[in-house]
Design a protein around this motif. Sequence first.
Motif, PDB file in Angstrom:
ATOM      1  N   VAL A  15       0.833  -1.199   0.000  1.00 29.65           N
ATOM      2  CA  VAL A  15       0.000   0.000   0.000  1.00 29.65           C
ATOM      3  C   VAL A  15       0.873   1.257   0.000  1.00 29.65           C
ATOM      4  O   VAL A  15       1.973   1.262   0.548  1.00 29.65           O
ATOM      5  CB  VAL A  15      -0.993   0.029   1.197  1.00 29.65           C
ATOM      6  CG1 VAL A  15      -1.874  -1.213   1.198  1.00 29.65           C
ATOM      7  CG2 VAL A  15      -0.265   0.181   2.525  1.00 29.65           C
ATOM      8  N   VAL A  16       0.360   2.285  -0.636  1.00 27.20           N
ATOM      9  CA  VAL A  16       1.046   3.576  -0.698  1.00 27.20           C
ATOM     10  C   VAL A  16       0.199   4.590   0.058  1.00 27.20           C
ATOM     11  O   VAL A  16      -1.012   4.667  -0.156  1.00 27.20           O
ATOM     12  CB  VAL A  16       1.235   4.033  -2.163  1.00 27.20           C
ATOM     13  CG1 VAL A  16       1.865   5.418  -2.237  1.00 27.20           C
ATOM     14  CG2 VAL A  16       2.069   3.006  -2.934  1.00 27.20           C
ATOM     15  N   VAL A  17       0.841   5.317   0.968  1.00 27.45           N
ATOM     16  CA  VAL A  17       0.141   6.345   1.742  1.00 27.45           C
ATOM     17  C   VAL A  17       0.888   7.668   1.560  1.00 27.45           C
ATOM     18  O   VAL A  17       2.111   7.710   1.719  1.00 27.45           O
ATOM     19  CB  VAL A  17       0.102   5.977   3.249  1.00 27.45           C
ATOM     20  CG1 VAL A  17      -0.518   7.107   4.070  1.00 27.45           C
ATOM     21  CG2 VAL A  17      -0.651   4.671   3.488  1.00 27.45           C
ATOM     22  N   SER A  18       0.173   8.714   1.211  1.00 23.88           N
ATOM     23  CA  SER A  18       0.803  10.035   1.212  1.00 23.88           C
ATOM     24  C   SER A  18       0.377  10.765   2.476  1.00 23.88           C
ATOM     25  O   SER A  18      -0.742  10.592   2.958  1.00 23.88           O
ATOM     26  CB  SER A  18       0.430  10.847  -0.032  1.00 23.88           C
ATOM     27  OG  SER A  18      -0.917  11.259   0.018  1.00 23.88           O
ATOM     28  N   ALA A  19       1.314  11.557   3.021  1.00 23.50           N
ATOM     29  CA  ALA A  19       1.058  12.218   4.299  1.00 23.50           C
ATOM     30  C   ALA A  19       1.670  13.605   4.305  1.00 23.50           C
ATOM     31  O   ALA A  19       2.619  13.887   3.576  1.00 23.50           O
ATOM     32  CB  ALA A  19       1.647  11.396   5.446  1.00 23.50           C
ATOM     33  N   GLY A  20       1.120  14.462   5.147  1.00 24.03           N
ATOM     34  CA  GLY A  20       1.691  15.795   5.322  1.00 24.03           C
ATOM     35  C   GLY A  20       1.114  16.811   4.360  1.00 24.03           C
ATOM     36  O   GLY A  20       0.048  16.609   3.779  1.00 24.03           O
ATOM     37  N   GLY A  21       1.838  17.891   4.195  1.00 24.18           N
ATOM     38  CA  GLY A  21       1.376  18.969   3.327  1.00 24.18           C
ATOM     39  C   GLY A  21       2.501  19.430   2.431  1.00 24.18           C
ATOM     40  O   GLY A  21       3.643  19.563   2.881  1.00 24.18           O
ATOM     41  N   THR A  56       4.647   1.970   1.542  1.00 25.65           N
ATOM     42  CA  THR A  56       5.464   3.090   1.071  1.00 25.65           C
ATOM     43  C   THR A  56       4.792   4.369   1.531  1.00 25.65           C
ATOM     44  O   THR A  56       3.619   4.601   1.217  1.00 25.65           O
ATOM     45  CB  THR A  56       5.582   3.099  -0.471  1.00 25.65           C
ATOM     46  OG1 THR A  56       6.127   1.840  -0.898  1.00 25.65           O
ATOM     47  CG2 THR A  56       6.500   4.222  -0.937  1.00 25.65           C
ATOM     48  N   LEU A  57       5.522   5.151   2.310  1.00 26.91           N
ATOM     49  CA  LEU A  57       4.989   6.412   2.831  1.00 26.91           C
ATOM     50  C   LEU A  57       5.632   7.560   2.075  1.00 26.91           C
ATOM     51  O   LEU A  57       6.853   7.734   2.125  1.00 26.91           O
ATOM     52  CB  LEU A  57       5.302   6.518   4.331  1.00 26.91           C
ATOM     53  CG  LEU A  57       4.867   7.802   5.034  1.00 26.91           C
ATOM     54  CD1 LEU A  57       3.347   7.890   5.119  1.00 26.91           C
ATOM     55  CD2 LEU A  57       5.479   7.878   6.434  1.00 26.91           C
ATOM     56  N   VAL A  58       4.823   8.296   1.341  1.00 31.48           N
ATOM     57  CA  VAL A  58       5.328   9.476   0.640  1.00 31.48           C
ATOM     58  C   VAL A  58       5.024  10.666   1.544  1.00 31.48           C
ATOM     59  O   VAL A  58       3.864  11.054   1.710  1.00 31.48           O
ATOM     60  CB  VAL A  58       4.682   9.627  -0.748  1.00 31.48           C
ATOM     61  CG1 VAL A  58       5.219  10.861  -1.453  1.00 31.48           C
ATOM     62  CG2 VAL A  58       4.939   8.371  -1.591  1.00 31.48           C
TER      63      VAL A  58
END
Length: 227
Positions: A15-21, A56-58
Motif C-alpha cells: 500500500v502507498v500512503v501520502s502524508a503531510g502537506g 510506502t509512505l510518501v
Amino acid sequence: GVLSGRPRDLAGRHVVVSAGGTREAIDPVRFIGNRSSGLQGLALARTALVRGAGVTLVAANVTLPAPAGAEVIAVESAREMREAVLSACRDADAVVMAAAVADFRPAEYHDNKIKKTSAEPDPIRLVENPDILAELGRRRASSGEGPAVIVGFAAETDDVLANGHAKLKRKGCDLLVVNQVGAGLAFGTPDNAAVVLSADGDAVDVPRGPKEDLAHRVWDLVAARLP
Ligand code: CTP
Ligand code: CA
C-alpha cells in the motif's frame, strides 16, 4: 500483531500512503504551505504495517518520525509528490492520498531571496498543480494500471456530504474520507471524525476518536475491496 487483536488482512499487499502537506517554493527561504500535520497519514501507515502490509509512505514535510518498517520517500512539493506516488503505485494494491496537496504553486521561482524595497511588492502569480488523485483515477480508467483501490481524503468546511459526493465522482476514486475541519478538529489534533463515502453509494460514519481508529476503519473498507 498478536496484541492488536486485528487480523493481518493486508499481509502480502503493498500500500502507498501520502502524508503531510506540500510546500511550493517562492524563493530559497519562502514557500506557500498548509496546516496539515501528517498525523492521519502516519496513523494510516502504522496501522497498515500492523495489519501486515508493505508500506510506502510518501511524506511531505512531516516532522514526526515515520513508523519503523515503512519505506519512506520524502518530498517537498506537489510535483515531487506526484513523481513519488506514481512510481510507488506501479506495483501497489491500494493508495491512500491523505496528504494535503497544494492546488497552486507560484508561477516562477526566484533563485535569489526576494528583497524588501521601497517599491510596491510584486504580486505572486499562481499556476495549477497536477491533481495526483484524479490522475490515478484516470490512469486506472483508461488502462487498468495502478492500484485496485484508490482512496482520497477531503477536508470540507460546509455542505460536507454534497461536496464529498461530487468530489468522489470527479476524482474517480473508490473511497473518499470526508472530514469536517475547523471547530478544533483535524489539523494537528490527535482526533478526527469523518464520513467515508464509497463509489457504490455507501456512507460510513466514523465518530470523533483517535486518528488510529479512523485509519483502521479505512483499511477495513480497503481490505473488503481488494481482489
Ligand atoms: N489531491 C491530489 N492532488 C492535488 C490536490 C488534491 O492528489 N493537486 C488529493 C488530496 O490528497 C486528497 C484529495 O485529492 O486526497 C482531495 O483534495 P481536496 O483538496 O479536498 O480536493 P480538490 O479537488 O483540490 O478540491 P478543493 O480544494 O477545491 O476542495
Ligand atoms: Ca485542494
